[in-house]
Write a protein that holds these residues in place. Structure first.
Motif, PDB file in Angstrom:
ATOM      1  N   PRO A  78       0.822  -1.204   0.000  1.00  0.00           N
ATOM      2  CA  PRO A  78       0.000   0.000   0.000  1.00  0.00           C
ATOM      3  C   PRO A  78       0.856   1.254   0.000  1.00  0.00           C
ATOM      4  CG  PRO A  78      -0.794  -1.578   1.623  1.00  0.00           C
ATOM      5  CD  PRO A  78       0.526  -2.074   1.142  1.00  0.00           C
ATOM      6  N   LEU A  85      -8.832   3.043  -2.621  1.00  0.00           N
ATOM      7  CA  LEU A  85      -9.222   2.616  -1.277  1.00  0.00           C
ATOM      8  C   LEU A  85      -9.866   1.231  -1.314  1.00  0.00           C
ATOM      9  CD1 LEU A  85     -10.722   5.968   0.071  1.00  0.00           C
ATOM     10  CD2 LEU A  85      -8.701   4.802   0.973  1.00  0.00           C
ATOM     11  N   ARG A  86     -10.748   1.009  -2.276  1.00  0.00           N
ATOM     12  CA  ARG A  86     -11.430  -0.290  -2.370  1.00  0.00           C
ATOM     13  C   ARG A  86     -10.460  -1.407  -2.744  1.00  0.00           C
ATOM     14  NH1 ARG A  86     -15.586   3.010  -4.599  1.00  0.00           N
ATOM     15  NH2 ARG A  86     -14.762   2.635  -6.708  1.00  0.00           N
ATOM     16  N   ASN A 146      -7.514  -1.599  -1.690  1.00  0.00           N
ATOM     17  CA  ASN A 146      -6.578  -1.735  -0.563  1.00  0.00           C
ATOM     18  C   ASN A 146      -5.142  -1.433  -0.974  1.00  0.00           C
ATOM     19  OD1 ASN A 146      -8.590  -2.653   1.353  1.00  0.00           O
ATOM     20  ND2 ASN A 146      -8.612  -4.561   0.166  1.00  0.00           N
ATOM     21  N   SER A 174     -12.077   0.160   2.932  1.00  0.00           N
ATOM     22  CA  SER A 174     -10.643  -0.111   2.881  1.00  0.00           C
ATOM     23  C   SER A 174     -10.187  -0.958   4.058  1.00  0.00           C
ATOM     24  CB  SER A 174      -9.871   1.207   2.874  1.00  0.00           C
ATOM     25  OG  SER A 174      -8.475   0.964   2.916  1.00  0.00           O
ATOM     26  N   SER A 192      -6.706  -1.465   4.160  1.00  0.00           N
ATOM     27  CA  SER A 192      -5.280  -1.130   4.224  1.00  0.00           C
ATOM     28  C   SER A 192      -5.034   0.245   4.829  1.00  0.00           C
ATOM     29  CB  SER A 192      -4.671  -1.162   2.818  1.00  0.00           C
ATOM     30  OG  SER A 192      -5.256  -0.167   1.988  1.00  0.00           O
ATOM     31  N   LEU A 193      -6.035   1.121   4.850  1.00  0.00           N
ATOM     32  CA  LEU A 193      -5.840   2.511   5.260  1.00  0.00           C
ATOM     33  C   LEU A 193      -5.478   2.603   6.738  1.00  0.00           C
ATOM     34  CD1 LEU A 193      -6.030   5.467   4.269  1.00  0.00           C
ATOM     35  CD2 LEU A 193      -8.399   5.475   5.092  1.00  0.00           C
ATOM     36  N   ASN A 249     -14.971   0.672   9.113  1.00  0.00           N
ATOM     37  CA  ASN A 249     -13.532   0.514   8.924  1.00  0.00           C
ATOM     38  C   ASN A 249     -12.884  -0.106  10.153  1.00  0.00           C
ATOM     39  OD1 ASN A 249     -10.711   1.852   9.568  1.00  0.00           O
ATOM     40  ND2 ASN A 249     -10.883   1.726   7.336  1.00  0.00           N
TER      41      ASN A 249
END
Length: 303
Positions: A3, A25-26, A28, A55, A57-58, A84
């Motif tokens: 990421p 975002l989707r 990741n 997401s 990964s955010l 999230n």
């Protein structure tokens, strides 16, 4: 692919740019999303929030400088954070949240499984907001909580609110960094914070820059650092009516503490390598201080 990051400042974002952000975002593929001071429509803000919700990964979300500009946006952000599970650091510096907005956001913050760093500087908060924030600093052993907290430039908080925060800091088992710069704290609140620091086992950094302190506060803080074992290693007192001599004395004592910690660390390592070295069983108290915070989770708090 690891990421990456999306960092945009002060731009007016188009619908196409928002779509690209949301797609990343989707997928990741974003660890850091920073949209400081950007202009985007209500509809596009909603799209970004849905992307944040999806997401996995955010880790860092920066919406500083007025992006969360109304109650509707607060509600959308709260819904995103309820879903999230990955965000660790949330930056809302310069957002007109007020206590009412924080009340809407707080349920999502209090149940988030990963959040450890929060910037609510210049968010027009008052004492009611402080009561909510204290809930994010649970007592020792209760549950995990914030490790880094920024409340800079919230002049609506009174000494009563700061006193409540001091109590929470004293009993929090997690908090390492507390930024209170540019609040009109004064000597009375500084005294309460000194007690909190002396009680805390974890607080390493305290920023009191530009908070209306005098030599009276500095002497109290000096006595605290000199006479009580604390984890504190950085105390920022710039832009106060404090003599350079007192500031230097405090700095020297904190530096001595770091040097002692390094010596103790070397001694512990030596004992681990050579188990035949006798350990001192005296009742003297050992003060262990961290040698550094590593990568600060609030690295983007600067406006």
């Amino acid at each position: 692919m690891l990421p990456g990051s999306i960092q945009i400042s002060g731009e007016t974002l188009s619908g196409a740019e928002i779509r690209d952000i949301c797609e990343s975002l989707r997928e990741n593929s974003v660890r850091l999303l920073s949209l400081r001071g950007c202009q985007l429509s209500e509809r596009d803000f909603g799209h970004v929030c849905r992307g944040v919700a999806e997401s996995r990964s955010l880790a860092q979300l920066n919406l500083n400088l007025g992006i969360v500009s109304n109650i509707n946006r607060v509600k959308q952000l709260a819904e995103a954070l309820k879903t999230n599970r990955s965000v660790q650091s949330l930056f809302l510096h310069g957002s007109p949240l007020t206590d009412a907005g924080l009340a809407l956001l707080n349920p999502a913050l209090s149940i988030h499984p990963s959040l450890v760093a929060l910037d609510l500087g210049d968010c027009m908060l008052g004492d009611e907001g402080i009561n909510l924030i204290c809930g994010l600093l649970p007592p020792d052993g209760a549950k995990s909580g914030l490790k880094e907290l920024t409340l800079s430039a919230n002049p609506g908080i009174t000494s009563k609110g700061w006193g409540r925060l001091a109590i929470a800091v004293a009993h929090s088992s997690q908090l390492r960094v507390l930024n209170l710069d540019y609040n009109p704290l004064g000597d009375q609140v500084a005294g309460m914070l000194a007690v909190a620091v002396a009680s805390s086992r974890t607080l390493e950094v305290l920023d009191l820059e530009g908070t209306g302190l005098t030599n009276q506060s500095a002497q109290t803080l000096l006595d605290m650092v000199e006479n009580y074992p604390t984890a504190l290693r950085t105390l920022i007192l710039a832009e106060n009516n404090i003599s350079p001599e007192l500031q230097q004395q405090i700095s020297d004592l904190l530096s001595e503490g770091e040097e002692e910690e390094e010596t103790e660390t070397h001694e512990v390592t030596a004992r681990e390598k050579n188990p035949w070295i006798c350990q001192n069983n005296s009742s003297s108290q050992m003060v262990l201080m961290t040698s550094g915070l590593g990568d600060s989770l609030l690295a983007e708090t600067e406006m």
